[in-house]
Scaffold this motif. Structure first.
Motif, PDB file in Angstrom:
ATOM      1  N   PRO A 163      34.447  98.587  80.826  1.00 18.72           N
ATOM      2  CA  PRO A 163      35.332  99.760  80.791  1.00 18.72           C
ATOM      3  C   PRO A 163      36.708  99.164  81.062  1.00 18.72           C
ATOM      4  O   PRO A 163      37.923  99.714  80.204  1.00 18.72           O
ATOM      5  CB  PRO A 163      34.857 100.691  82.149  1.00 18.72           C
ATOM      6  N   ALA A 164      36.956  98.285  81.764  1.00 17.66           N
ATOM      7  CA  ALA A 164      38.369  97.819  81.934  1.00 17.66           C
ATOM      8  C   ALA A 164      39.118  97.413  80.676  1.00 17.66           C
ATOM      9  O   ALA A 164      40.147  97.751  80.336  1.00 17.66           O
ATOM     10  CB  ALA A 164      38.521  96.345  82.938  1.00 17.66           C
ATOM     11  N   VAL A 179      44.113  85.266  85.343  1.00 15.83           N
ATOM     12  CA  VAL A 179      45.081  85.261  86.509  1.00 15.83           C
ATOM     13  C   VAL A 179      44.431  85.690  87.648  1.00 15.83           C
ATOM     14  O   VAL A 179      44.393  85.089  88.725  1.00 15.83           O
ATOM     15  CB  VAL A 179      46.356  85.735  86.157  1.00 15.83           C
ATOM     16  N   ILE A 180      43.835  86.954  87.414  1.00 12.89           N
ATOM     17  CA  ILE A 180      42.995  87.661  88.601  1.00 12.89           C
ATOM     18  C   ILE A 180      41.949  86.925  88.964  1.00 12.89           C
ATOM     19  O   ILE A 180      41.499  86.560  90.292  1.00 12.89           O
ATOM     20  CB  ILE A 180      42.557  89.123  88.046  1.00 12.89           C
ATOM     21  N   THR A 188      47.988 105.341  84.149  1.00 14.39           N
ATOM     22  CA  THR A 188      46.613 104.923  84.651  1.00 14.39           C
ATOM     23  C   THR A 188      46.077 104.064  83.816  1.00 14.39           C
ATOM     24  O   THR A 188      45.360 102.931  83.917  1.00 14.39           O
ATOM     25  CB  THR A 188      45.690 106.304  84.632  1.00 14.39           C
ATOM     26  N   ALA A 189      46.607 104.109  82.251  1.00 16.42           N
ATOM     27  CA  ALA A 189      45.907 103.048  81.201  1.00 16.42           C
ATOM     28  C   ALA A 189      46.471 101.823  81.624  1.00 16.42           C
ATOM     29  O   ALA A 189      45.798 100.740  81.112  1.00 16.42           O
ATOM     30  CB  ALA A 189      46.290 103.852  79.844  1.00 16.42           C
ATOM     31  N   TYR A 190      47.731 101.594  82.234  1.00 13.28           N
ATOM     32  CA  TYR A 190      48.262 100.437  82.699  1.00 13.28           C
ATOM     33  C   TYR A 190      47.485  99.793  83.635  1.00 13.28           C
ATOM     34  O   TYR A 190      47.278  98.520  83.955  1.00 13.28           O
ATOM     35  CB  TYR A 190      49.749 100.368  82.741  1.00 13.28           C
ATOM     36  N   LEU A 191      47.352 100.621  85.007  1.00 13.41           N
ATOM     37  CA  LEU A 191      46.702 100.312  86.338  1.00 13.41           C
ATOM     38  C   LEU A 191      45.334 100.153  86.191  1.00 13.41           C
ATOM     39  O   LEU A 191      44.759  99.298  86.761  1.00 13.41           O
ATOM     40  CB  LEU A 191      47.356 101.081  87.348  1.00 13.41           C
ATOM     41  N   ALA A 192      44.457 100.914  85.530  1.00  7.50           N
ATOM     42  CA  ALA A 192      43.212 101.148  85.700  1.00  7.50           C
ATOM     43  C   ALA A 192      42.518  99.850  85.257  1.00  7.50           C
ATOM     44  O   ALA A 192      41.674  99.238  86.144  1.00  7.50           O
ATOM     45  CB  ALA A 192      42.464 102.345  84.765  1.00  7.50           C
ATOM     46  N   PRO A 193      42.869  99.371  84.169  1.00  4.44           N
ATOM     47  CA  PRO A 193      42.366  97.917  83.815  1.00  4.44           C
ATOM     48  C   PRO A 193      42.240  96.882  84.415  1.00  4.44           C
ATOM     49  O   PRO A 193      41.329  96.023  85.068  1.00  4.44           O
ATOM     50  CB  PRO A 193      43.065  97.686  82.276  1.00  4.44           C
ATOM     51  N   ILE A 194      43.504  96.792  85.276  1.00  2.00           N
ATOM     52  CA  ILE A 194      43.785  95.849  86.379  1.00  2.00           C
ATOM     53  C   ILE A 194      42.924  96.066  87.607  1.00  2.00           C
ATOM     54  O   ILE A 194      42.469  95.016  88.052  1.00  2.00           O
ATOM     55  CB  ILE A 194      45.374  95.936  86.809  1.00  2.00           C
TER      56      ILE A 194
END
Length: 116
Positions: A53-54, A73-74, A2-8
């Protein structure tokens, strides 16, 4: 994980808000500038509610440079879609080459130190 995906995910959502805040008014130029500014400011509030938060969550697993690179990039991906679907602009080969070069830069940020 989650820590890797939540920010994205949060950065994707925040960039959607920010793209509309910065460029959404270009789809309707009949509004006075002062009103466009106020609307954009209101939209940007929600962008910050997601971006902060991200970055807080992401800083535990990504470096600051990696977080900034993800955000850029996003932003480009979302802006490209926005320009085509909201503003009716066409993406050209020049845009794709430029975006590709930025993606190459992102690769090197995430690759880590280059041994010389």
């Amino acid at each position: 994980m989650t820590a890797y995906l939540a920010p994205i995910g949060l950065l994707i959502l925040s960039n959607i808000f920010m793209t509309f805040a910065w460029y959404g008014h270009l789809g309707d130029m009949s509004r006075p500038v002062w009103l466009a500014v106020l609307i954009a400011w209101g939209i940007a509030f929600f962008e910050y509610c997601l971006a902060v938060p991200a970055n807080r969550i992401g800083y535990g697993v990504y470096s600051a440079a990696e977080l900034k690179t993800l955000q850029e990039v996003i932003t480009l991906v979302i802006f490209a879609g926005f320009a085509v679907f909201w503003l009716g602009e066409k993406l050209t080969a020049n845009h794709l080459v430029g975006f590709g070069l930025i993606a190459a830069g992102a690769f090197f940020i995430f690759k880590g130190p280059i041994a010389v």
